[in-house]
Write an enzyme that holds these catalytic residues in place. Structure first.
Site, PDB file in Angstrom:
ATOM      1  N   CYS A  52      41.568  62.114 -46.624  1.00  0.00           N
ATOM      2  CA  CYS A  52      40.314  61.506 -46.158  1.00  0.00           C
ATOM      3  C   CYS A  52      39.118  61.939 -46.999  1.00  0.00           C
ATOM      4  CB  CYS A  52      40.056  61.877 -44.704  1.00  0.00           C
ATOM      5  SG  CYS A  52      41.451  61.623 -43.600  1.00  0.00           S
ATOM      6  N   ASP A  84      42.093  65.371 -38.096  1.00  0.00           N
ATOM      7  CA  ASP A  84      42.741  64.995 -36.843  1.00  0.00           C
ATOM      8  C   ASP A  84      44.229  64.702 -37.018  1.00  0.00           C
ATOM      9  OD1 ASP A  84      40.138  65.146 -36.067  1.00  0.00           O
ATOM     10  OD2 ASP A  84      39.997  63.129 -35.257  1.00  0.00           O
ATOM     11  N   CYS A 125      36.670  61.861 -43.174  1.00  0.00           N
ATOM     12  CA  CYS A 125      37.412  61.752 -41.919  1.00  0.00           C
ATOM     13  C   CYS A 125      36.461  61.758 -40.724  1.00  0.00           C
ATOM     14  CB  CYS A 125      38.488  62.821 -41.814  1.00  0.00           C
ATOM     15  SG  CYS A 125      37.898  64.499 -41.852  1.00  0.00           S
ATOM     16  N   LYS A 127      34.963  63.018 -37.886  1.00  0.00           N
ATOM     17  CA  LYS A 127      33.756  63.677 -37.386  1.00  0.00           C
ATOM     18  C   LYS A 127      32.728  63.930 -38.476  1.00  0.00           C
ATOM     19  CE  LYS A 127      36.265  63.513 -33.843  1.00  0.00           C
ATOM     20  NZ  LYS A 127      37.464  63.074 -34.563  1.00  0.00           N
ATOM     21  N   CYS A 197      42.028  57.117 -42.816  1.00  0.00           N
ATOM     22  CA  CYS A 197      43.031  56.268 -42.154  1.00  0.00           C
ATOM     23  C   CYS A 197      42.681  54.782 -42.282  1.00  0.00           C
ATOM     24  CB  CYS A 197      43.146  56.647 -40.690  1.00  0.00           C
ATOM     25  SG  CYS A 197      43.713  58.337 -40.434  1.00  0.00           S
ATOM     26  N   GLU A 447      41.922  64.371 -28.784  1.00  0.00           N
ATOM     27  CA  GLU A 447      42.460  63.015 -28.799  1.00  0.00           C
ATOM     28  C   GLU A 447      43.923  63.055 -28.374  1.00  0.00           C
ATOM     29  OE1 GLU A 447      41.829  61.518 -32.714  1.00  0.00           O
ATOM     30  OE2 GLU A 447      39.693  61.163 -32.399  1.00  0.00           O
ATOM     31  N   SER A 473      42.370  58.694 -30.135  1.00  0.00           N
ATOM     32  CA  SER A 473      42.232  58.346 -31.542  1.00  0.00           C
ATOM     33  C   SER A 473      41.866  56.870 -31.650  1.00  0.00           C
ATOM     34  CB  SER A 473      43.552  58.598 -32.267  1.00  0.00           C
ATOM     35  OG  SER A 473      43.584  57.937 -33.505  1.00  0.00           O
TER      36      SER A 473
END
Length: 557
Positions: A52, A84, A125, A127, A197, A447, A473
């Site tokens: 990420c 994550d 990613c 956050k 992602c 999550e 998620s």
């Protein structure tokens, strides 16, 4: 009034009294010429753990080139990230949401501590993206955010994959539906290189939302991480930072209530992650703008679902980019009269101008026309009821059923629920309850993708519901309700639910209820035994003491 591009750095660098400060700069290579220019921070989240953020140092170099070319002095620094996809389903996942606050805090401290004149935040990613924008809103200095970009989709036996497919393959393997060789094949193919992602999960949701908000240049975030154009726009981002600085354009002029409405509409039109509720509430708070969870539902009711994106749809983020990206979505919303078109953006153009400039790929199928939406409403809903007096978030995208009535299966930890799914103890008609996983109770509001992915992989996604005071998620889909507030640790009614109770989820009525009388709920709550806190010291304990309700964005300030 003319804005001084060195409005902060003059104080820390100019004059005989600041010789000691200048000597530190000289020690690491800065010259007199460098120190006479505006100082612009380049904050990023590179970490040797995740695709990420793996391109952040490369992008930072290009942003710095752009700043220098436009007459500024870039100063690179980095902050943290919690990944994550790695931490999911473990105790480590409790650090994820906490990291959002730490990212915002650390960027704020570096910029304030060294009196930088402005900054660029590079995010990747989940956050890291709201964390950077929260810092922008707090500091209110000329600044903008650039997302590192989506990963390309993986391919396995003719299927286009994202990490979502790996989590669901775990469930399928545990249910005996695929063998170890297929699981390994999916694992090795799903994530082919740099980037976050690849579906409309939380990272891409927030990246697109912040283009709609106006704090990222429209179209910049959508360029995938491996695309050669990403480095070109990183350079342009650096030049744009200097333009903002010379003009004195401040984030709080851009982050308005109407602009937040545009961001929410973008989330709803793309079937985005439930986490957008938390993160946009947090950004609003940092910017001093009043925003409540009810606004999300109001906008969702009037916003059509237009983008056919994973986790519930057919396409990935790179395919969305190829179709024309968020500019096309913005144009659809403009044509529908659902865009506050006069809101400014960091490009100097209004969001309406950006929408009108959209270029749609001929014959693309990712973003539907207004006349043929995937649904007449947005991808999320806010529910209340006797289980969620302060609200909760349900994901609507991907299923048409409006009511689910099920039998409570109660778990006080995510791991216990996952073991039950893995062992085949969850059956059609069950309504899973996972509690003590909220912002305070977790702490950290994990999550639940390990559980929801296992349910999908086991073929239970359409026949089982799940509610939690934790989070989901962006890769989650199905009958899922999160952010239940008040959480169990704050005395919420979710703590009163017992195995065998009947729970009713009614989307049309926007209700989440257990079929118990108010008196019975009060009686049960008096007998609830709170679990012993898992952390007595350190960052997790501090977070549990300070964090607000999910219905307020789970912020610590």
């Amino acid at each position: 009034m003319t804005f001084d591009p060195r409005h902060k750095s003059r104080v820390i660098l100019d004059g005989a009294d600041r010789a000691a400060a200048r000597t530190y700069f000289r020690a690491v290579g800065f010259t007199d010429e460098d120190l006479a220019r505006p100082l612009v921070g380049v904050a990023h989240c590179w970490i040797e753990l995740t695709p990420c953020n793996s391109n952040h140092r490369k992008l930072a170099g290009k942003v710095k080139e752009g700043i220098r070319a436009a007459g500024g002095t870039p100063i690179e620094f980095n902050t943290i990230s919690v990944t994550d996809g790695i931490a999911m389903g473990t105790e480590g996942m409790k650090a994820s949401l906490v990291s959002r606050e730490t990212i915002a805090d650390s960027v704020e401290l570096v910029v304030r501590g060294h009196l930088l004149d402005g900054f660029v935040g590079i995010s990747g990613c989940d956050k890291t993206i709201p964390g950077m924008v929260m810092a922008m809103a707090r500091l209110n200095l000329p600044s903008l955010m650039l997302y590192g970009g989506s990963i390309r989709y993986g391919e396995y036996r003719g299927r286009r994959l994202t990490v979502q497919d790996v989590f669901e393959a775990i469930g399928a393997f545990n249910a005996g539906q695929i063998d170890a060789a297929e699981l390994k094949g999916i694992e090795c193919a799903a994530c082919p290189g740099d980037g976050a992602c690849g579906g409309q999960f939380t990272a891409n949701t927030m990246a697109t939302a912040f283009e709609m908000l106006g704090v990222s240049p429209m179209g910049f975030n959508g360029v995938p991480a491996p695309d050669p154009r990403k480095e070109e726009i990183a350079f342009e981002t650096g030049r744009l930072a200097m333009d903002l600085l010379r003009k004195g354009v401040l984030p709080r002029r851009i982050i308005t209530r109407k602009a937040l409405g545009n961001a929410i509409a973008g989330v709803m039109a793309t079937g985005g992650s439930t986490n957008a509720v938390l993160h946009l509430l947090a950004v609003a708070k940092e910017a001093g703008v009043r925003l409540t969870i009810d606004e999300f539902d109001r906008i969702s009711r009037r916003t059509p679902l237009l983008a056919d994106l994973k986790p519930w749809g057919a396409y990935t983020a790179p395919e969305m980019y190829e179709a024309g990206g968020m500019p096309v979505v913005a144009r659809r919303l403009l044509d529908a009269g659902l865009l506050h078109a006069d809101e400014p953006t960091v490009t100097g153009r209004t969001i309406g101008d950006e929408a009108r400039a959209a270029r749609e790929a001929p014959g693309q199928k990712v973003i539907r026309p207004l006349a043929d939406p995937l649904a007449r409403h947005g991808g999320l809903a806010i529910l209340r009821g006797n289980l969620a007096p302060d609200g909760c978030v349900a994901k609507l995208a991907g299923h048409t059923e409006r009511v689910f009535r099920g039998t409570a299966r109660v778990f006080d930890r995510e791991e216990d629920a996952f073991r039950a799914v893995k062992a085949g103890r969850i059956k059609a008609g069950d309504f899973i309850v996972i509690r003590w996983e909220g912002p305070k109770g977790g702490p950290g509001m994990r999550e639940m993708l390990h559980v929801t992915g296992a349910l999908q992989g086991a073929g239970l996604g359409g026949s089982v519901a799940l509610m939690t005071d934790g989070r989901f998620s962006g890769a989650t889909h199905g009958f899922m309700v999160g952010h239940v507030a008040p959480e169990a640790a704050a005395g919420g009614p979710i703590a009163a639910v017992r195995n065998g109770d009947t729970i009713v989820l009614d989307v049309n009525r926007r209700r989440l209820d257990v079929t118990l009388s108010p008196a019975e709920i009060r009686k049960r709550l008096k007998t609830v035994k709170r679990p012993k806190p898992r952390y007595a010291w350190g960052v997790m304990a501090k977070y549990a003491r300070l964090v607000s309700s999910a219905s307020d964005g789970a912020v610590t300030g």
